[in-house]
Design a protein around this motif. Sequence first.
Motif, PDB file in Angstrom:
ATOM      1  N   ALA A  48      51.762  39.733  39.780  1.00 44.11           N
ATOM      2  CA  ALA A  48      52.234  38.914  40.892  1.00 44.11           C
ATOM      3  C   ALA A  48      52.909  39.812  41.910  1.00 44.11           C
ATOM      4  O   ALA A  48      53.464  40.859  41.549  1.00 44.11           O
ATOM      5  CB  ALA A  48      53.218  37.844  40.414  1.00 44.11           C
ATOM      6  N   THR A  56      53.851  34.478  47.989  1.00 40.15           N
ATOM      7  CA  THR A  56      53.561  34.978  46.646  1.00 40.15           C
ATOM      8  C   THR A  56      52.066  34.991  46.347  1.00 40.15           C
ATOM      9  O   THR A  56      51.283  34.263  46.952  1.00 40.15           O
ATOM     10  CB  THR A  56      54.272  34.130  45.586  1.00 40.15           C
ATOM     11  OG1 THR A  56      53.835  32.769  45.713  1.00 40.15           O
ATOM     12  CG2 THR A  56      55.784  34.178  45.757  1.00 40.15           C
ATOM     13  N   ASN A  57      51.740  35.801  45.369  1.00 38.81           N
ATOM     14  CA  ASN A  57      50.353  35.947  44.937  1.00 38.81           C
ATOM     15  C   ASN A  57      50.370  36.191  43.434  1.00 38.81           C
ATOM     16  O   ASN A  57      51.201  36.976  42.952  1.00 38.81           O
ATOM     17  CB  ASN A  57      49.709  37.134  45.650  1.00 38.81           C
ATOM     18  CG  ASN A  57      48.333  37.453  45.148  1.00 38.81           C
ATOM     19  OD1 ASN A  57      47.466  36.602  45.116  1.00 38.81           O
ATOM     20  ND2 ASN A  57      48.114  38.702  44.740  1.00 38.81           N
ATOM     21  N   TYR A  58      49.505  35.485  42.694  1.00 38.95           N
ATOM     22  CA  TYR A  58      49.479  35.613  41.233  1.00 38.95           C
ATOM     23  C   TYR A  58      48.057  35.857  40.734  1.00 38.95           C
ATOM     24  O   TYR A  58      47.093  35.323  41.294  1.00 38.95           O
ATOM     25  CB  TYR A  58      49.987  34.332  40.571  1.00 38.95           C
ATOM     26  CG  TYR A  58      51.420  33.968  40.874  1.00 38.95           C
ATOM     27  CD1 TYR A  58      51.738  33.145  41.945  1.00 38.95           C
ATOM     28  CD2 TYR A  58      52.459  34.438  40.067  1.00 38.95           C
ATOM     29  CE1 TYR A  58      53.050  32.810  42.222  1.00 38.95           C
ATOM     30  CE2 TYR A  58      53.772  34.100  40.324  1.00 38.95           C
ATOM     31  CZ  TYR A  58      54.063  33.283  41.407  1.00 38.95           C
ATOM     32  OH  TYR A  58      55.367  32.949  41.670  1.00 38.95           O
ATOM     33  N   ASP A  60      45.192  34.904  38.228  1.00 37.90           N
ATOM     34  CA  ASP A  60      44.873  33.553  37.740  1.00 37.90           C
ATOM     35  C   ASP A  60      45.449  33.269  36.351  1.00 37.90           C
ATOM     36  O   ASP A  60      45.866  32.146  36.059  1.00 37.90           O
ATOM     37  CB  ASP A  60      43.358  33.353  37.717  1.00 37.90           C
ATOM     38  CG  ASP A  60      42.765  33.154  39.097  1.00 37.90           C
ATOM     39  OD1 ASP A  60      41.535  33.251  39.234  1.00 37.90           O
ATOM     40  OD2 ASP A  60      43.544  32.903  40.045  1.00 37.90           O
ATOM     41  N   SER A  61      45.471  34.270  35.503  1.00 31.91           N
ATOM     42  CA  SER A  61      45.877  34.049  34.110  1.00 31.91           C
ATOM     43  C   SER A  61      47.344  33.673  33.942  1.00 31.91           C
ATOM     44  O   SER A  61      47.736  33.198  32.869  1.00 31.91           O
ATOM     45  CB  SER A  61      45.560  35.281  33.260  1.00 31.91           C
ATOM     46  OG  SER A  61      46.255  36.402  33.765  1.00 31.91           O
ATOM     47  N   LYS A  63      49.123  31.914  36.551  1.00 36.44           N
ATOM     48  CA  LYS A  63      49.472  30.827  37.472  1.00 36.44           C
ATOM     49  C   LYS A  63      49.982  29.622  36.694  1.00 36.44           C
ATOM     50  O   LYS A  63      49.378  29.215  35.702  1.00 36.44           O
ATOM     51  CB  LYS A  63      48.273  30.449  38.328  1.00 36.44           C
ATOM     52  CG  LYS A  63      47.943  31.457  39.401  1.00 36.44           C
ATOM     53  CD  LYS A  63      46.736  31.027  40.228  1.00 36.44           C
ATOM     54  CE  LYS A  63      46.419  32.053  41.303  1.00 36.44           C
ATOM     55  NZ  LYS A  63      45.204  31.682  42.089  1.00 36.44           N
ATOM     56  N   GLY A  64      51.085  29.066  37.148  1.00 33.42           N
ATOM     57  CA  GLY A  64      51.681  27.919  36.486  1.00 33.42           C
ATOM     58  C   GLY A  64      52.627  28.282  35.360  1.00 33.42           C
ATOM     59  O   GLY A  64      53.340  27.421  34.841  1.00 33.42           O
ATOM     60  N   ARG A  65      52.631  29.547  34.973  1.00 30.04           N
ATOM     61  CA  ARG A  65      53.521  29.985  33.879  1.00 30.04           C
ATOM     62  C   ARG A  65      54.563  31.000  34.353  1.00 30.04           C
ATOM     63  O   ARG A  65      55.692  31.002  33.866  1.00 30.04           O
ATOM     64  CB  ARG A  65      52.700  30.607  32.750  1.00 30.04           C
ATOM     65  CG  ARG A  65      51.684  29.675  32.130  1.00 30.04           C
ATOM     66  CD  ARG A  65      51.029  30.299  30.890  1.00 30.04           C
ATOM     67  NE  ARG A  65      50.287  31.516  31.197  1.00 30.04           N
ATOM     68  CZ  ARG A  65      50.542  32.699  30.637  1.00 30.04           C
ATOM     69  NH1 ARG A  65      51.511  32.820  29.755  1.00 30.04           N
ATOM     70  NH2 ARG A  65      49.807  33.748  30.960  1.00 30.04           N
ATOM     71  N   THR A  67      56.728  32.970  37.508  1.00 26.86           N
ATOM     72  CA  THR A  67      57.240  32.798  38.858  1.00 26.86           C
ATOM     73  C   THR A  67      57.891  34.087  39.315  1.00 26.86           C
ATOM     74  O   THR A  67      58.789  34.609  38.639  1.00 26.86           O
ATOM     75  CB  THR A  67      58.269  31.659  38.933  1.00 26.86           C
ATOM     76  OG1 THR A  67      57.668  30.434  38.491  1.00 26.86           O
ATOM     77  CG2 THR A  67      58.768  31.481  40.361  1.00 26.86           C
TER      78      THR A  67
END
Length: 122
Positions: A48, A56-58, A60-61, A63-65, A67
């Motif tokens: 990230a 921000t940029n994450y 895919d694996s 994302k949602g977990r 921050t």
Amino acid sequence: VQLQASGGGLVQAGGSLRLSCAASGSIFSISVMGWYRQAPGKERELVADITYGGTTNYVDSVKGRFTISRDNAKNTVYLQMNSLKPEDTAVYSCNADATIVVATTPLTFSFWGQGTLVTVSS
């Protein structure tokens, strides 16, 4: 410029960890700060990153977990990692694109902190 990372450790699957990385030295400004990781036998990947303005940029694996956040006044970036999985096990390293002034000339370099090991047990 030095980047000091902390916060790694051993955690069970489903648990959480928070990584911190503070930049110090004669810093004029920092544009992007980010976290990378490298698992055994794999290439380093961007986890990230975050701009000075907070974009921000994450990968895919995560994302949602995970921050990512930063405190510009402290030149510090954080990575809050929740719902950790065994596949998140890796050495995590922080990175900062920092501008320093050399003989009145601003120059931008990419600086790296030492890695911190995150181990997630199943």
